[in-house]
Design a protein around this motif. Structure first.
Motif, PDB file in Angstrom:
ATOM      1  N   GLY A 306      40.338  63.527   8.064  1.00  0.00           N
ATOM      2  CA  GLY A 306      39.335  63.447   9.121  1.00  0.00           C
ATOM      3  C   GLY A 306      37.934  63.502   8.551  1.00  0.00           C
ATOM      4  N   PRO A 307      36.949  63.928   9.346  1.00  0.00           N
ATOM      5  CA  PRO A 307      35.576  64.028   8.844  1.00  0.00           C
ATOM      6  C   PRO A 307      35.503  64.964   7.636  1.00  0.00           C
ATOM      7  N   LEU A 308      34.856  64.502   6.588  1.00  0.00           N
ATOM      8  CA  LEU A 308      34.727  65.333   5.395  1.00  0.00           C
ATOM      9  C   LEU A 308      33.738  66.458   5.638  1.00  0.00           C
ATOM     10  N   PRO A 309      33.853  67.562   4.901  1.00  0.00           N
ATOM     11  CA  PRO A 309      32.861  68.632   5.003  1.00  0.00           C
ATOM     12  C   PRO A 309      31.453  68.108   4.748  1.00  0.00           C
ATOM     13  N   ALA A 310      30.457  68.817   5.260  1.00  0.00           N
ATOM     14  CA  ALA A 310      29.078  68.332   5.226  1.00  0.00           C
ATOM     15  C   ALA A 310      28.557  68.108   3.813  1.00  0.00           C
ATOM     16  N   ASP A 311      29.109  68.832   2.819  1.00  0.00           N
ATOM     17  CA  ASP A 311      28.589  68.697   1.460  1.00  0.00           C
ATOM     18  C   ASP A 311      29.279  67.591   0.670  1.00  0.00           C
ATOM     19  N   LEU A 312      30.202  66.844   1.303  1.00  0.00           N
ATOM     20  CA  LEU A 312      30.880  65.735   0.643  1.00  0.00           C
ATOM     21  C   LEU A 312      30.517  64.432   1.335  1.00  0.00           C
ATOM     22  N   GLU A 315      32.041  56.849  -0.197  1.00  0.00           N
ATOM     23  CA  GLU A 315      31.479  55.504  -0.340  1.00  0.00           C
ATOM     24  C   GLU A 315      32.603  54.516  -0.632  1.00  0.00           C
ATOM     25  N   ASP A 316      32.715  53.461   0.193  1.00  0.00           N
ATOM     26  CA  ASP A 316      33.760  52.446   0.024  1.00  0.00           C
ATOM     27  C   ASP A 316      33.518  51.632  -1.242  1.00  0.00           C
ATOM     28  N   LEU A 317      34.560  51.448  -2.055  1.00  0.00           N
ATOM     29  CA  LEU A 317      34.451  50.689  -3.300  1.00  0.00           C
ATOM     30  C   LEU A 317      35.305  49.430  -3.309  1.00  0.00           C
ATOM     31  N   GLY A 318      35.906  49.048  -2.197  1.00  0.00           N
ATOM     32  CA  GLY A 318      36.679  47.820  -2.143  1.00  0.00           C
ATOM     33  C   GLY A 318      38.163  48.022  -2.396  1.00  0.00           C
ATOM     34  N   ALA A 319      38.926  46.909  -2.408  1.00  0.00           N
ATOM     35  CA  ALA A 319      40.383  46.956  -2.539  1.00  0.00           C
ATOM     36  C   ALA A 319      40.810  46.677  -3.975  1.00  0.00           C
ATOM     37  N   HIS A 320      41.891  47.366  -4.389  1.00  0.00           N
ATOM     38  CA  HIS A 320      42.425  47.204  -5.747  1.00  0.00           C
ATOM     39  C   HIS A 320      43.948  47.187  -5.690  1.00  0.00           C
ATOM     40  N   ALA A 321      44.555  46.382  -6.561  1.00  0.00           N
ATOM     41  CA  ALA A 321      46.011  46.290  -6.632  1.00  0.00           C
ATOM     42  C   ALA A 321      46.566  47.417  -7.496  1.00  0.00           C
ATOM     43  N   LEU A 322      47.732  47.922  -7.090  1.00  0.00           N
ATOM     44  CA  LEU A 322      48.444  48.934  -7.859  1.00  0.00           C
ATOM     45  C   LEU A 322      49.783  48.368  -8.309  1.00  0.00           C
ATOM     46  N   ARG A 323      50.152  48.618  -9.536  1.00  0.00           N
ATOM     47  CA  ARG A 323      51.426  48.138 -10.065  1.00  0.00           C
ATOM     48  C   ARG A 323      52.575  48.716  -9.237  1.00  0.00           C
ATOM     49  N   GLY A 324      53.480  47.834  -8.821  1.00  0.00           N
ATOM     50  CA  GLY A 324      54.623  48.280  -8.042  1.00  0.00           C
ATOM     51  C   GLY A 324      54.409  48.265  -6.545  1.00  0.00           C
ATOM     52  N   ARG A 325      53.207  47.909  -6.099  1.00  0.00           N
ATOM     53  CA  ARG A 325      52.925  47.842  -4.668  1.00  0.00           C
ATOM     54  C   ARG A 325      52.474  46.431  -4.296  1.00  0.00           C
ATOM     55  N   GLU A 326      52.974  45.937  -3.172  1.00  0.00           N
ATOM     56  CA  GLU A 326      52.614  44.594  -2.751  1.00  0.00           C
ATOM     57  C   GLU A 326      51.209  44.545  -2.157  1.00  0.00           C
ATOM     58  N   GLU A 327      50.846  45.568  -1.400  1.00  0.00           N
ATOM     59  CA  GLU A 327      49.549  45.570  -0.737  1.00  0.00           C
ATOM     60  C   GLU A 327      48.522  46.320  -1.587  1.00  0.00           C
ATOM     61  N   PRO A 328      47.280  45.812  -1.662  1.00  0.00           N
ATOM     62  CA  PRO A 328      46.241  46.513  -2.424  1.00  0.00           C
ATOM     63  C   PRO A 328      45.781  47.780  -1.709  1.00  0.00           C
ATOM     64  N   MET A 329      45.160  48.643  -2.453  1.00  0.00           N
ATOM     65  CA  MET A 329      44.616  49.889  -1.891  1.00  0.00           C
ATOM     66  C   MET A 329      43.091  49.833  -1.968  1.00  0.00           C
ATOM     67  N   THR A 330      42.451  50.299  -0.911  1.00  0.00           N
ATOM     68  CA  THR A 330      40.992  50.279  -0.844  1.00  0.00           C
ATOM     69  C   THR A 330      40.427  51.526  -1.508  1.00  0.00           C
ATOM     70  N   VAL A 331      39.423  51.311  -2.323  1.00  0.00           N
ATOM     71  CA  VAL A 331      38.863  52.387  -3.125  1.00  0.00           C
ATOM     72  C   VAL A 331      37.575  52.921  -2.501  1.00  0.00           C
ATOM     73  N   ALA A 332      37.469  54.225  -2.437  1.00  0.00           N
ATOM     74  CA  ALA A 332      36.228  54.857  -1.999  1.00  0.00           C
ATOM     75  C   ALA A 332      35.894  55.979  -2.970  1.00  0.00           C
ATOM     76  N   SER A 333      34.632  56.292  -3.095  1.00  0.00           N
ATOM     77  CA  SER A 333      34.221  57.422  -3.937  1.00  0.00           C
ATOM     78  C   SER A 333      33.748  58.555  -3.040  1.00  0.00           C
ATOM     79  N   VAL A 334      34.002  59.754  -3.464  1.00  0.00           N
ATOM     80  CA  VAL A 334      33.531  60.953  -2.759  1.00  0.00           C
ATOM     81  C   VAL A 334      32.778  61.807  -3.759  1.00  0.00           C
ATOM     82  N   ARG A 335      31.609  62.213  -3.373  1.00  0.00           N
ATOM     83  CA  ARG A 335      30.815  63.059  -4.269  1.00  0.00           C
ATOM     84  C   ARG A 335      30.170  64.171  -3.469  1.00  0.00           C
ATOM     85  N   ARG A 336      29.717  65.165  -4.169  1.00  0.00           N
ATOM     86  CA  ARG A 336      28.969  66.243  -3.542  1.00  0.00           C
ATOM     87  C   ARG A 336      27.527  65.821  -3.351  1.00  0.00           C
TER      88      ARG A 336
END
Length: 354
Positions: A306-312, A315-336
């Motif tokens: 759900g909603p991240l704590p206020a100090d986190l 940021e969406d980083l796009g979709a990436h393929a993972l070995r062994g999975r048909e569908e790509p996974m979307t990448v996001a970064s979380v920082r303080r």
């Protein structure tokens, strides 16, 4: 974050009172009410010590000792607490209830009482050491037989890999590398415990941590664990540089999903997890190295948090393929939003959504 369930503050003195009742019943040393009160007063500090609410730094240092030294040191600490607690309990019983003839006699501990305290202390220390060796969560579940029959459940997985350990071993040797990794995983133990997770395994320089969905999603506890671990490394950076010449760094991946959890093995029992979620978490850890980020988290988990704590912040980083999975996974970064300290750059944590 130090979560203590409300029942703990009832269980701690209750266990002490039960030990007092057992002692009073066996040795017939006065009213059982007095024995129960004495046991509660004596036992509560020991429970607080074991739950890191009393002398946490001392407890952490003792736990890092070799098992024989740990046993001796912990029994000595217990006996000291018991003697002081007995004096306090006896004073209370004498002044408020007049269970003893004199306050001085009330504060004295009999040989039988001391022997009983030593036996109970040794038993408790042994149980706690076994718990530490196999993990508190695993120990409790094995003890009650929760996973004796396979159970389908949802769990959160964290794969945390200590980076640069191979270079460290090449430079300083395998023994020093083992000491280095041991201290790193010791530092990880407290954030995991405070977020009510469980370190289920160590694989070389990688730690496998799990949470139930309820525990891991509360206030984003699984993410808190990672950031608290980074904060602890940063706060103790000078000590790390003095001892090992560098501050540890790590990569991590988090994912959640359904697994089958079961107790396996005959001579050596272990709780194992079966399901695609475990393999996917491993793929995310490998992806973190490719992307040059430190922490990856699946989209399923990110949504469940759900909603991240206020100090986190994410940021969406796009979709990436993972070995062994048909569908790509979307990448996001979380920082303080703010650095851990003014003088030490924080570890930039990233989260994968997918």
């Amino acid at each position: 974050m130090r979560f203590r369930p409300p029942w703990f503050y009832v269980v701690a003195p209750s266990l002490g009172a039960l030990a007092g009742l057992v002692y009073g019943s066996i040795f017939e040393v006065g009213p059982l009410t007095g024995a129960a009160i004495r046991g509660a007063i004596i036992g509560t500090p020991i429970m607080l010590y074991e739950r890191r609410l009393l002398a946490p730094a001392l407890r952490e240092r003792v736990r890092s000792l070799a098992t024989p030294l740990f046993l001796l040191a912990t029994v000595a600490i217990y006996v000291a607490m018991i003697i002081v607690g007995n004096a306090a309990a006896s004073t209370v019983l004498n002044r408020l209830f007049r269970f003893m003839y004199s306050e001085r006699n009330a504060m004295l501990m009999t040989d039988t009482g001391l022997l009983y305290a030593l036996c109970i202390s040794a038993l408790v220390v042994f149980v706690f050491r076994v718990r530490d060796l196999i993990g508190p969560g695993v120990f409790a579940n094995l003890l009650i037989g929760r996973y004796h029959r396979p159970i389908s459940e949802e769990r959160i997985f964290l794969f945390l890999d200590v980076t640069g350990s191979t270079r460290f071993a090449d430079r300083y040797g395998d023994r020093e590398a083992q000491a280095y990794l041991g201290q790193v995983f010791n530092a990880l133990a407290l954030p995991v415990s405070q977020t009510r997770g469980s370190i289920d395994d160590y694989i070389g320089d990688l730690a496998l941590v799990t949470w139930t969905m309820e525990r891991g999603t509360r206030d984003a506890a699984c993410l808190r664990c990672v950031f608290d671990f980074a904060a602890r490394l940063a706060a103790e950076s000078e000590a790390w540089r003095r001892r090992f010449g560098q501050v540890p760094e790590f990569r991590a991946a988090l994912h959640c999903g359904p697994v089958v959890t079961a107790e396996i093995g005959l001579e050596r029992h272990k709780i194992a997890y079966f399901g695609d979620v475990v393999n996917t978490t491993a793929r995310l850890e490998a992806l973190s190295k490719t992307l040059g980020v430190h922490v990856l988290v699946s989209a399923d988990l990110l949504r469940r948090l759900g909603p991240l704590p206020a100090d986190l912040v994410a940021e969406d980083l796009g979709a990436h393929a993972l070995r062994g999975r048909e569908e790509p996974m979307t990448v996001a970064s979380v920082r303080r939003r703010a650095p851990v300290t003014a003088s030490v750059a924080p570890i930039q944590s990233q989260v994968v959504a997918g």
